[in-house]
Design an enzyme around this catalytic site. Structure first.
Site, PDB file in Angstrom:
ATOM      1  N   TYR A 139       0.815  -1.214   0.000  1.00 38.18           N
ATOM      2  CA  TYR A 139       0.000   0.000   0.000  1.00 38.18           C
ATOM      3  C   TYR A 139       0.854   1.272   0.000  1.00 38.18           C
ATOM      4  CZ  TYR A 139      -4.522  -2.221   0.964  1.00 38.18           C
ATOM      5  OH  TYR A 139      -5.685  -2.945   0.884  1.00 38.18           O
ATOM      6  N   LYS A 184       3.290 -15.341   2.816  1.00 35.54           N
ATOM      7  CA  LYS A 184       3.510 -16.120   1.579  1.00 35.54           C
ATOM      8  C   LYS A 184       5.019 -16.343   1.473  1.00 35.54           C
ATOM      9  CE  LYS A 184       2.063 -17.936  -2.342  1.00 35.54           C
ATOM     10  NZ  LYS A 184       1.194 -19.136  -2.422  1.00 35.54           N
ATOM     11  N   ASP A 217      -2.722 -18.500   1.072  1.00 34.17           N
ATOM     12  CA  ASP A 217      -3.716 -19.206   0.245  1.00 34.17           C
ATOM     13  C   ASP A 217      -4.417 -20.289   1.071  1.00 34.17           C
ATOM     14  OD1 ASP A 217      -1.233 -20.475   0.300  1.00 34.17           O
ATOM     15  OD2 ASP A 217      -1.254 -21.086  -1.806  1.00 34.17           O
ATOM     16  N   ASP A 241      -6.354  -7.095   4.314  1.00 34.94           N
ATOM     17  CA  ASP A 241      -7.493  -6.465   3.641  1.00 34.94           C
ATOM     18  C   ASP A 241      -8.399  -7.544   3.052  1.00 34.94           C
ATOM     19  OD1 ASP A 241      -9.061  -4.391   2.456  1.00 34.94           O
ATOM     20  OD2 ASP A 241      -8.068  -4.809   0.546  1.00 34.94           O
ATOM     21  N   ASP A 245     -12.304  -9.119   4.625  1.00 35.26           N
ATOM     22  CA  ASP A 245     -13.594  -9.117   3.910  1.00 35.26           C
ATOM     23  C   ASP A 245     -14.157 -10.539   3.876  1.00 35.26           C
ATOM     24  OD1 ASP A 245     -13.363  -6.369   3.253  1.00 35.26           O
ATOM     25  OD2 ASP A 245     -14.203  -6.702   1.256  1.00 35.26           O
TER      26      ASP A 245
HETATM   27  C1  IPM Z   1     -10.388  -1.129   3.870  1.00 33.76           C
HETATM   28  C2  IPM Z   1     -10.443  -0.592   2.448  1.00 33.76           C
HETATM   29  C3  IPM Z   1      -9.201   0.243   2.173  1.00 33.76           C
HETATM   30  C4  IPM Z   1      -7.999  -0.670   2.296  1.00 33.76           C
HETATM   31  C5  IPM Z   1      -9.184   0.987   0.819  1.00 33.76           C
HETATM   32  C6  IPM Z   1     -10.408   1.806   0.604  1.00 33.76           C
HETATM   33  C7  IPM Z   1      -7.952   1.838   0.694  1.00 33.76           C
HETATM   34  O1  IPM Z   1     -10.586  -1.634   1.538  1.00 33.76           O
HETATM   35  O2  IPM Z   1     -10.347  -0.320   4.802  1.00 33.76           O
HETATM   36  O3  IPM Z   1     -10.402  -2.346   4.036  1.00 33.76           O
HETATM   37  O4  IPM Z   1      -7.680  -1.401   1.353  1.00 33.76           O
HETATM   38  O5  IPM Z   1      -7.366  -0.656   3.362  1.00 33.76           O
HETATM   39 MN    MN Z   2     -10.919  -3.571   2.463  1.00 31.60          MN
END
Ligand code: IPM
Ligand code: MN
Ligand code: NAD
Length: 347
Positions: A139, A184, A217, A241, A245
């Protein structure tokens, strides 16, 4: 003592879920005699439109002067492909605040397994915490961007890895005493450094914590196959990240998932893990729980109000038990009616 909150509603559903969190914060401030002062600032796409900058200097200064920063979400199709990106403002804010450890909890309460897409027996007893490194890795590396060739550098220093690993080991001591470090290392040099640095810290200071390494993975698979096996999951920025999710869906919806981003001081940044959800923005149906539970984390970690945080978490659990909820978890509530159901249960 008045606690100062820099409040950044942002874009899309950001203002909708932030308003919900604020209503709940006001309710708990009342029952717990807290004095909260909100200073609202432009941030993200809204700030690009008004000030030509996703993180205007006034916003940055306001955040640095606050006791805590609360954020809804940023981004949206309107700003995709533009020279200025709302997401860049978020990365710059995380860096400016020095919040290198992003805590993203996932749990499925007993009796709430039906909200999970997993079979009941796999959803039982899920309760883990992802500790995501937040201010390093790909990032923040150098980039070159051409028509035919592009490059994103991934760089980690031992110090960056050790300080976030320390947060993970300390969190494990207060939980079930286990850390799984995800990397990884079979391919990436940064992952081999990661593995060495985490190993060294474990050996030197945290041998009481049960510790393992899992390749990313395989972790993507295990999170679905046996999520109840995990306690603290430590990983780098990009993997965290993606895995968070994935993890959020185990409890029913990304709309339920909160986060706290912390550094060395008490001041943190608190935001739901979801984005601006352009597909549902403006319809009054965003799930406010991720934002509301982020507000609870803010009370606990930055504002020294742990009991008020407990009150919010209990109220959210109670409303879910009553079958309340927005459509993403199969409920019939709007953002507002779900928020009111939660407020009604604040003690
Ligand atoms: C999160 C989001 C951010 C990230 C983006 C919007 C930069 O996906 O907070 O998870 O990748 O950290
Ligand atoms: Mn995210
Ligand atoms: P998203 O998280 O916004 O949405 C993914 C899916 O989850 C969508 O179907 C959405 O409707 C649903 N969803 C998200 N939040 C919800 C909620 N509270 N209640 C019910 N459903 C919800 O991810 P995306 O669509 O990939 O990204 C949209 C924009 O948000 C992009 O510009 C992205 O960069 C940005 N983003 C910002 C943040 C942040 O501010 N921290 C995080 C992730 C994405």
């Amino acid at each position: 003592m008045t606690r100062k909150i820099a409040f950044l509603p942002g874009d899309g559903v950001g203002p909708e879920v932030s308003a919900a969190a604020r209503r709940v914060l006001d309710a708990v401030a009342e029952t717990h005699s807290l004095s909260l002062k909100y200073n609202e600032y432009l941030f993200g796409g809204a700030a690009i439109d008004t000030a030509g900058d996703p993180l205007p200097s006034e916003t940055k200064t306001g955040c640095l002067e606050a006791d805590a920063v609360f954020l809804g979400a940023v981004g949206g199709p309107k700003w995709d492909g533009g020279a200025l990106r709302p997401e860049k403002g978020l990365l710059d804010l995380r860096k400016a605040l020095g919040v290198y450890a992003n805590l993203r909890p996932t749990s499925i309460a007993a009796g709430m397994e039906h909200l999970s897409p997993l079979k009941i027996e796999r959803a039982k007893d899920v309760d883990f915490l992802i500790v995501r490194e937040l201010t390093g890795g790909m990032y923040f590396g150098d980039r070159t961007e051409g028509n035919d060739t592009a490059r994103d550098e991934c760089l980690y220093t031992r110090e960056e890895v050790s300080r976030v690993a320390r947060i993970a080991f300390e969190a494990a001591r207060k939980r079930k005493g286990k850390v799984a470090s995800v990397d990884k290392a079979n391919v990436l040099a940064t992952s081999r450094l990661w593995r060495n640095a985490v190993n060294d810290l474990h050996q030197a200071e945290f041998q009481d914590v049960e510790f393992s390494h899992v390749l990313v993975d395989a972790m993507a698979m295990k999170l679905i196959q046996a999520p109840a096996d995990f306690d603290v999951i430590l990983t780098e920025n990009l993997f965290g990240d993606i895995l968070s999710d994935e993890a959020s869906v185990l409890s029913g919806s990304i709309g339920l998932a909160p986060s706290a981003s912390l550094g060395d001081g008490a001041r943190g940044l608190f935001e739901p893990i979801h984005g601006s959800a352009p597909d549902i923005a403006g319809h009054g149906k965003a799930n406010p729980v991720g934002a509301i539970l982020s507000a609870a984390m803010m009370l606990r970690y930055s504002l020294d109000a742990g009991e008020a945080a407990d009150a919010i978490e209990n109220a959210v659990a109670g409303a879910l038990e009553q079958g309340r909820g927005t459509s993403d978890i199969g409920g019939e509530d709007t953002t507002a009616s779900f928020t009111e159901a939660i407020m009604a249960l604040i003690e």
